[in-house]
Design an enzyme around this catalytic site. Structure first.
Site, PDB file in Angstrom:
ATOM      1  N   ARG A  34      73.270  25.612  28.728  1.00 41.56           N
ATOM      2  CA  ARG A  34      72.535  26.866  28.457  1.00 41.56           C
ATOM      3  C   ARG A  34      73.177  27.656  27.314  1.00 41.56           C
ATOM      4  NH1 ARG A  34      72.009  32.293  31.091  1.00 41.56           N
ATOM      5  NH2 ARG A  34      69.833  32.928  31.034  1.00 41.56           N
ATOM      6  N   ILE A  77      66.208  35.262  27.092  1.00 44.14           N
ATOM      7  CA  ILE A  77      66.185  33.995  27.831  1.00 44.14           C
ATOM      8  C   ILE A  77      66.178  34.418  29.299  1.00 44.14           C
ATOM      9  CG2 ILE A  77      68.733  33.831  27.697  1.00 44.14           C
ATOM     10  CD1 ILE A  77      68.540  30.818  27.824  1.00 44.14           C
ATOM     11  N   SER A  78      65.297  33.814  30.107  1.00 43.43           N
ATOM     12  CA  SER A  78      65.142  34.258  31.499  1.00 43.43           C
ATOM     13  C   SER A  78      66.415  34.008  32.309  1.00 43.43           C
ATOM     14  CB  SER A  78      63.988  33.523  32.168  1.00 43.43           C
ATOM     15  OG  SER A  78      62.809  33.664  31.429  1.00 43.43           O
ATOM     16  N   GLN A  79      66.531  34.773  33.378  1.00 36.15           N
ATOM     17  CA  GLN A  79      67.635  34.605  34.327  1.00 36.15           C
ATOM     18  C   GLN A  79      67.539  33.210  34.961  1.00 36.15           C
ATOM     19  OE1 GLN A  79      67.198  37.360  37.543  1.00 36.15           O
ATOM     20  NE2 GLN A  79      68.906  36.498  38.696  1.00 36.15           N
TER      21      GLN A  79
END
Ligand code: SAH
Length: 225
Positions: A48, A74-76
């Site tokens: 990530r 960027i999403s959790q």
């Protein structure tokens, strides 16, 4: 379904981006009720830190959304994991994502062996995401467009994920959902939404369920370079 071997972690990660740090994120997701081992394995394998700015790399394995430029995030990881679990429920082959952003959610789906189509309205973000797909050897189909229209030529899709918040689910997207398919989208006010899961049965009847409270950046009209 097998993970693309090129996504296997390399031994080069520094202390803060190493496999051990990724494993800790996986344990945290497991503790927060993410149960699907395929999803946990994919998140444990995907670097990530390559999806955020170098300055933020050391925070990439925290369970938190992070800025990716242009006011976007960027999403959790927990939200990515939960949405991916919901997608897998229908044993999909072909998936559409609206809001490519960093490309992380699309990468998780591609690592699970799905045929991924993704649409992003900000050209610069899409170019950076495409570079990551290439770097990881992933075949993700992407388009620079306003996702409100979906991607009709490539549909119907077994699953559709919207990764930006709107007041209501976009009808054009429901129309591009295959019978037996599912659509997952954050719906509600700008500051907080509910993650909704729609299911379309074999007769085209649609039912909906609320999965979790979430916060996403807004779904916006039009495209920008
Ligand atoms: N899924 C992304 C995070 C999404 S952030 C990831 O894994 O990193 C939301 C993204 O949706 C942003 O990049 C934003 O530009 C994009 N977006 C917002 N409205 C859109 C629209 N109408 N069509 C396509 N993309 C849109």
């Amino acid at each position: 379904m097998s993970l693309n071997m090129r996504l296997q972690p390399d031994a080069m990660g520094s202390g803060l981006t190493s496999q051990r740090v990724r494993d800790r994120l996986v344990e945290r997701l497991r503790a927060n009720e993410i149960r699907d081992e395929r999803v946990l394995r994919a998140i444990g394998a995907i670097p990530r830190h390559l999806f955020v700015d170098e300055a933020l790399a050391t925070r990439a394995y925290e369970d938190t959304a992070l800025p990716i430029g242009h006011g976007q995030t960027i999403s959790q990881p927990w939200v990515v994991a939960r949405m991916t679990e919901a997608v897998l429920e229908v044993n999909p082959k072909k998936v559409l994502e609206i809001g490519t952003g960093s490309g992380y959610q699309a990468t998780v789906l591609a690592a699970l062996g799905l045929e991924v189509h993704t649409v992003e309205r900000i050209g610069e973000l899409l170019r950076a995401a495409r570079k990551r797909f290439r770097q990881l050897g992933l075949n993700v189909r992407s388009k620079h467009d306003d996702g409100h229209a979906g991607w009709a030529e490539n549909g119907p899709f077994d699953a559709i994920l919207v990764t930006a918040g709107a007041a209501a689910i976009v009808d054009a997207l429901i129309a591009q959902l295959a019978p037996g398919g599912t659509l997952i989208a954050p719906v509600g006010a700008a500051s907080a939404q509910s993650l909704l899961q729609l299911r379309k049965d074999a007769d085209g009847q649609v039912t909906r369920e609320t999965l979790a409270p979430v916060v996403f950046v807004p779904l916006l009209p039009g495209v920008i370079d």
